[in-house]
Motif scaffolding. Sequence first.
Motif, PDB file in Angstrom:
ATOM      1  N   UNK A 110       9.728  -3.267  -8.959  1.00  0.00           N
ATOM      2  CA  UNK A 110      10.292  -1.962  -8.609  1.00  0.00           C
ATOM      3  C   UNK A 110       9.716  -0.883  -9.517  1.00  0.00           C
ATOM      4  N   UNK A 111       9.646  -1.156 -10.807  1.00  0.00           N
ATOM      5  CA  UNK A 111       9.086  -0.176 -11.739  1.00  0.00           C
ATOM      6  C   UNK A 111       7.607   0.070 -11.489  1.00  0.00           C
ATOM      7  N   UNK A 112       6.895  -0.955 -11.044  1.00  0.00           N
ATOM      8  CA  UNK A 112       5.465  -0.791 -10.749  1.00  0.00           C
ATOM      9  C   UNK A 112       5.231  -0.051  -9.437  1.00  0.00           C
ATOM     10  N   UNK A 146      -4.406  -4.424  -8.969  1.00  0.00           N
ATOM     11  CA  UNK A 146      -5.163  -4.298  -7.722  1.00  0.00           C
ATOM     12  C   UNK A 146      -4.235  -4.011  -6.553  1.00  0.00           C
ATOM     13  N   UNK A 147      -3.052  -4.635  -6.537  1.00  0.00           N
ATOM     14  CA  UNK A 147      -2.097  -4.383  -5.462  1.00  0.00           C
ATOM     15  C   UNK A 147      -1.628  -2.931  -5.482  1.00  0.00           C
ATOM     16  N   UNK A 148      -1.419  -2.384  -6.688  1.00  0.00           N
ATOM     17  CA  UNK A 148      -1.033  -0.973  -6.790  1.00  0.00           C
ATOM     18  C   UNK A 148      -2.142  -0.086  -6.216  1.00  0.00           C
ATOM     19  N   UNK A 149      -3.390  -0.389  -6.575  1.00  0.00           N
ATOM     20  CA  UNK A 149      -4.513   0.379  -6.039  1.00  0.00           C
ATOM     21  C   UNK A 149      -4.610   0.223  -4.529  1.00  0.00           C
ATOM     22  N   UNK A 184       0.555   6.030  -9.164  1.00  0.00           N
ATOM     23  CA  UNK A 184       1.887   6.511  -9.526  1.00  0.00           C
ATOM     24  C   UNK A 184       1.933   6.829 -11.023  1.00  0.00           C
ATOM     25  N   UNK A 185       2.829   7.719 -11.399  1.00  0.00           N
ATOM     26  CA  UNK A 185       2.868   8.213 -12.777  1.00  0.00           C
ATOM     27  C   UNK A 185       2.997   7.102 -13.811  1.00  0.00           C
ATOM     28  N   UNK A 186       3.795   6.076 -13.509  1.00  0.00           N
ATOM     29  CA  UNK A 186       4.123   5.088 -14.524  1.00  0.00           C
ATOM     30  C   UNK A 186       2.945   4.219 -14.939  1.00  0.00           C
ATOM     31  N   UNK A 187       1.871   4.187 -14.149  1.00  0.00           N
ATOM     32  CA  UNK A 187       0.712   3.356 -14.518  1.00  0.00           C
ATOM     33  C   UNK A 187      -0.597   4.140 -14.545  1.00  0.00           C
ATOM     34  N   UNK A 188      -0.572   5.417 -14.245  1.00  0.00           N
ATOM     35  CA  UNK A 188      -1.800   6.206 -14.174  1.00  0.00           C
ATOM     36  C   UNK A 188      -2.490   6.252 -15.537  1.00  0.00           C
TER      37      UNK A 188
END
Length: 605
Positions: free
Chosen positions: A197-199, A485-488, A500-504
């Motif tokens: 959720x956080x990711x 990779x899934x986020x990308x 997203x801000x939390x991992x940029x």
Amino acid sequence: MPHPDRLTGVILRMSSLFLRTLREDPVDAELASHRLLVRAGYIRRAAPGIYTWLPLGLRVLGKVEAIVREEMVAAGAQEVHFPALLPREPYEATGRWTDYGPNLFRLQDRRDNDYLLAPTHEEMFTLLVKDLYSSYKDLPLTLFQIQTKYRDEARPRAGLLRGREFIMKDAYSFDVDDAGLERSYQNQRDAYERIFTRLGLEYVVVAATSGAMGGSRSEEFLFPTPAGEDTFVRSPGGYAANIEAARAAVPEAVDPAGLPAAEVLDTPDSTTIETLVQRANELHPRPDRPWTAADTLKNVVLALTHPDGTEELIVVGLPGDREVDLNRLEGALEPVQVAAATDEQVATRPELVRGYIGPGVVGPNTPAGDGPERTALRYLLDPRVVPGTSWITGADAEGKHVFNLVAGRDFTADGTIEAAEVRPGDPAPDGSGPLELARGIEIGHVFALGRKYAEALDLKVLDENGKAVTVTMGSYGIGVSRAMAAIAEKYHDDAGLTWPLQVAPAHVHVVATGKDPQVLATAEQIVADLDGEGVEVLFDDRPKVSAGVKFADAELLGVPYLLVIGRGLADGVVEFRDRATGARRDIPAGLAATEVRQLLADAGI
């Protein structure tokens, strides 16, 4: 006030940043995440399935790791770190030196001692706890690490999603009894939900096979996406399973009383299900309806290769309107490798008549005393072939099939196996509705290992009565680099990434355009103000690069917020852009840092 965990005092200046963006896609890129992470200079291919991490990529990876680490610690886990180069002996003790087969990187030192590059660390965690703990008072315990793993993938592809080297968080729980394991398992499962959720990743929790890991219970966390490499099924009522772990809805057994006796009939030139159905309707029609493929029992010869290299032929029987799914079969038999038997392999068993194979020459139905060359082949049935069901199947003779062959009455098998394809609309095994098939990326996996590794490595503690008891374990993995990779894969558009801000890699990308010295001076001041507010800044201060190139790079790199200092400065404003939504607005130059800081605060950064 700046968030205490944020990097300050480090401004990423593109004039000196180790970065080169690419305008063309890498030739081997199949997925958006692979294509964009390489083009944007986050990773660089070193060899098939092996990637170098560049500065911006490491920043994103570090933030993903930080979220994972924070939630693991919050769940009561303690961090350790093992070497990746490990001795053979512990893996030999658990059987995985062999079970991993060709996926294991094996090597020898100068003294010919065997080592491996660890694909996972169950053995080492178990031995560490055995070395240091001996009492039930020491438990429960959960340890974790974030470590590089190695698997010799036969076909590395899709960038970070299927590589030979990858970064993984693996955790292991240690409990005295099964009730403790259940609590630890649920605790980790809950932590995974918070992590994903956080990711910013959607997830589906599906039943899965345990494979070489072993254990009694296994669940995968999948990020649903059409680009995913894993297929899973789900029903409206909540059933969800990886395709390899999906179960058929098994019908009730049928009372065979009153069914006609089995009869061998001529079916010339009928080596396929299609031609068999045609011949059956032409030569032996039934009075109530036409024969269909679902009335036939297909017997498929398959070649198994065991981890120790030995080979075995088996036969799988399934309804003729279904195909064998080799992935499902491998999931059921893991770590055995499975392939369709070749003509040459079938020819080594003369009792097998291609196109006319029946249960009579395989499994427990094989006639006894026919010599070693006729050692029974294992015969496994699809679960839908229940006792009392009647079939047309091979008669083990050219041009002949058996009609009205009844399971349980006329033939038996060595067991059942989930080997048939799953089709959309198949009923869920729990009665929760029709199944739909979807694709996803595996981002996490939890296992209730039980006592497999503790027994193999003799991990015991004394219970409250002073009796030695074997510890029970759980294993919990997150593919950290896969998660990135899934986020990308989720956060991108046609122009580039949209982190997203939390991992940029940074919160705001400041672009100074034009050649006016005042523009650069103002940009420098805004960057300093942002940094003073605890905002992570990527500053495009390249003096001889056009505005068009700078904007294209900004879109490709995908930093969430963009501040453009340029022509608007004559009116005392700078342009603010939201990378994800495309929204634009002017804000006073003197308030730029304050407004961005407030946006981050509103977002919980």
